[in-house]
Design a protein around this motif. Structure first.
Motif, PDB file in Angstrom:
ATOM      1  N   ALA A 114     -12.374   1.116   2.294  1.00 56.52           N
ATOM      2  CA  ALA A 114     -12.459   1.080   0.833  1.00 56.52           C
ATOM      3  C   ALA A 114     -11.075   0.937   0.244  1.00 56.52           C
ATOM      4  O   ALA A 114     -10.099   1.437   0.803  1.00 56.52           O
ATOM      5  CB  ALA A 114     -13.120   2.348   0.314  1.00 56.52           C
ATOM      6  N   TYR A 115     -10.995   0.253  -0.867  1.00 56.50           N
ATOM      7  CA  TYR A 115      -9.753   0.160  -1.619  1.00 56.50           C
ATOM      8  C   TYR A 115     -10.076  -0.050  -3.088  1.00 56.50           C
ATOM      9  O   TYR A 115     -11.192  -0.441  -3.437  1.00 56.50           O
ATOM     10  CB  TYR A 115      -8.852  -0.964  -1.090  1.00 56.50           C
ATOM     11  N   VAL A 116      -9.107   0.262  -3.918  1.00 55.29           N
ATOM     12  CA  VAL A 116      -9.256   0.027  -5.347  1.00 55.29           C
ATOM     13  C   VAL A 116      -8.704  -1.359  -5.624  1.00 55.29           C
ATOM     14  O   VAL A 116      -7.553  -1.645  -5.301  1.00 55.29           O
ATOM     15  CB  VAL A 116      -8.521   1.101  -6.182  1.00 55.29           C
ATOM     16  N   LEU A 123     -16.505   3.648 -13.514  1.00 53.11           N
ATOM     17  CA  LEU A 123     -16.069   2.963 -12.307  1.00 53.11           C
ATOM     18  C   LEU A 123     -17.144   1.993 -11.849  1.00 53.11           C
ATOM     19  O   LEU A 123     -18.318   2.167 -12.152  1.00 53.11           O
ATOM     20  CB  LEU A 123     -15.810   3.959 -11.181  1.00 53.11           C
ATOM     21  N   THR A 124     -16.718   1.028 -11.062  1.00 52.52           N
ATOM     22  CA  THR A 124     -17.639   0.102 -10.433  1.00 52.52           C
ATOM     23  C   THR A 124     -17.400   0.162  -8.935  1.00 52.52           C
ATOM     24  O   THR A 124     -16.255   0.238  -8.495  1.00 52.52           O
ATOM     25  CB  THR A 124     -17.379  -1.338 -10.930  1.00 52.52           C
ATOM     26  N   ILE A 125     -18.470   0.158  -8.158  1.00 53.11           N
ATOM     27  CA  ILE A 125     -18.364   0.063  -6.705  1.00 53.11           C
ATOM     28  C   ILE A 125     -18.956  -1.273  -6.298  1.00 53.11           C
ATOM     29  O   ILE A 125     -20.080  -1.608  -6.680  1.00 53.11           O
ATOM     30  CB  ILE A 125     -19.104   1.213  -6.005  1.00 53.11           C
ATOM     31  N   GLU A 126     -18.171  -2.034  -5.550  1.00 51.20           N
ATOM     32  CA  GLU A 126     -18.586  -3.369  -5.144  1.00 51.20           C
ATOM     33  C   GLU A 126     -18.526  -3.472  -3.627  1.00 51.20           C
ATOM     34  O   GLU A 126     -17.543  -3.067  -3.013  1.00 51.20           O
ATOM     35  CB  GLU A 126     -17.632  -4.385  -5.781  1.00 51.20           C
ATOM     36  N   LEU A 127     -19.562  -3.993  -3.014  1.00 54.77           N
ATOM     37  CA  LEU A 127     -19.575  -4.246  -1.582  1.00 54.77           C
ATOM     38  C   LEU A 127     -19.365  -5.731  -1.349  1.00 54.77           C
ATOM     39  O   LEU A 127     -20.008  -6.561  -2.010  1.00 54.77           O
ATOM     40  CB  LEU A 127     -20.901  -3.828  -0.947  1.00 54.77           C
ATOM     41  N   GLN A 129      -9.042  11.895  -4.475  1.00 49.00           N
ATOM     42  CA  GLN A 129      -7.592  11.795  -4.292  1.00 49.00           C
ATOM     43  C   GLN A 129      -6.921  11.244  -5.546  1.00 49.00           C
ATOM     44  O   GLN A 129      -5.758  10.900  -5.528  1.00 49.00           O
ATOM     45  CB  GLN A 129      -7.267  10.928  -3.078  1.00 49.00           C
ATOM     46  N   ASP A 130      -7.697  11.187  -6.624  1.00 50.27           N
ATOM     47  CA  ASP A 130      -7.216  10.703  -7.917  1.00 50.27           C
ATOM     48  C   ASP A 130      -6.648   9.292  -7.801  1.00 50.27           C
ATOM     49  O   ASP A 130      -5.638   8.965  -8.408  1.00 50.27           O
ATOM     50  CB  ASP A 130      -6.174  11.670  -8.497  1.00 50.27           C
ATOM     51  N   GLY A 131      -7.330   8.468  -7.003  1.00 54.24           N
ATOM     52  CA  GLY A 131      -6.858   7.112  -6.765  1.00 54.24           C
ATOM     53  C   GLY A 131      -7.443   6.063  -7.670  1.00 54.24           C
ATOM     54  O   GLY A 131      -7.198   4.885  -7.470  1.00 54.24           O
ATOM     55  N   VAL A 132      -8.232   6.467  -8.653  1.00 50.07           N
ATOM     56  CA  VAL A 132      -8.850   5.494  -9.551  1.00 50.07           C
ATOM     57  C   VAL A 132      -8.684   5.917 -10.998  1.00 50.07           C
ATOM     58  O   VAL A 132      -8.488   7.081 -11.305  1.00 50.07           O
ATOM     59  CB  VAL A 132     -10.355   5.302  -9.242  1.00 50.07           C
ATOM     60  N   ARG A 133      -8.770   4.953 -11.840  1.00 51.47           N
ATOM     61  CA  ARG A 133      -8.714   5.177 -13.287  1.00 51.47           C
ATOM     62  C   ARG A 133      -9.949   4.535 -13.910  1.00 51.47           C
ATOM     63  O   ARG A 133     -10.609   3.697 -13.299  1.00 51.47           O
ATOM     64  CB  ARG A 133      -7.452   4.541 -13.888  1.00 51.47           C
ATOM     65  N   ALA A 134     -10.237   4.900 -15.127  1.00 54.99           N
ATOM     66  CA  ALA A 134     -11.378   4.326 -15.843  1.00 54.99           C
ATOM     67  C   ALA A 134     -11.270   2.804 -15.823  1.00 54.99           C
ATOM     68  O   ALA A 134     -10.205   2.245 -16.057  1.00 54.99           O
ATOM     69  CB  ALA A 134     -11.414   4.840 -17.274  1.00 54.99           C
ATOM     70  N   GLY A 135     -12.369   2.162 -15.505  1.00 56.04           N
ATOM     71  CA  GLY A 135     -12.414   0.714 -15.476  1.00 56.04           C
ATOM     72  C   GLY A 135     -12.091   0.098 -14.125  1.00 56.04           C
ATOM     73  O   GLY A 135     -12.267  -1.109 -13.942  1.00 56.04           O
ATOM     74  N   ASN A 136     -11.600   0.892 -13.155  1.00 53.55           N
ATOM     75  CA  ASN A 136     -11.279   0.365 -11.827  1.00 53.55           C
ATOM     76  C   ASN A 136     -12.542   0.005 -11.054  1.00 53.55           C
ATOM     77  O   ASN A 136     -13.626   0.501 -11.332  1.00 53.55           O
ATOM     78  CB  ASN A 136     -10.496   1.371 -10.997  1.00 53.55           C
TER      79      ASN A 136
END
Length: 93
Positions: free
Chosen positions: A69-71, A3-7, A47-54
């Motif tokens: 936050a959002y995907v 995953l990547t987290i971006e601000l 909450q299982d709201g992300v997948r690999a690469g999101n």
């Protein structure tokens, strides 16, 4: 997960304004990031709201009073949301 987290620029300014203390240096900033940014990301992940690469995007609410936050590119269904770039964003903290 990969995953990547971006601000966003606004989120970075928000975090700096609230987390930096010239007396104590970077320690309060680190705690602020852990408490707010990591918590938002963790809630989406749990909450299982992300997948690999999101990419989880951290932004500032419309009222400029909290982080949200959002995907990226994904429509969230958890709680009060506002329309944002790449989908809907939900306020968690």
């Amino acid at each position: 997960r990969e995953l990547t987290i971006e601000l966003t620029a606004q989120a970075k300014e928000f975090v700096i304004e609230r987390g930096y203390d010239p007396v104590y240096g970077a320690r309060p900033l680190k705690r602020y990031l852990q408490k707010h940014v990591e918590t938002l990301a963790a809630k989406i992940i749990l909450q299982d709201g992300v997948r690999a690469g999101n990419t989880i995007v951290i932004d500032v609410s419309e009222h400029q009073d909290r982080l949200i936050a959002y995907v990226e590119g994904f429509v969230n269904i958890w709680g009060p949301c506002k329309k944002g770039v790449g989908g809907l964003s939900c306020a968690f903290f």
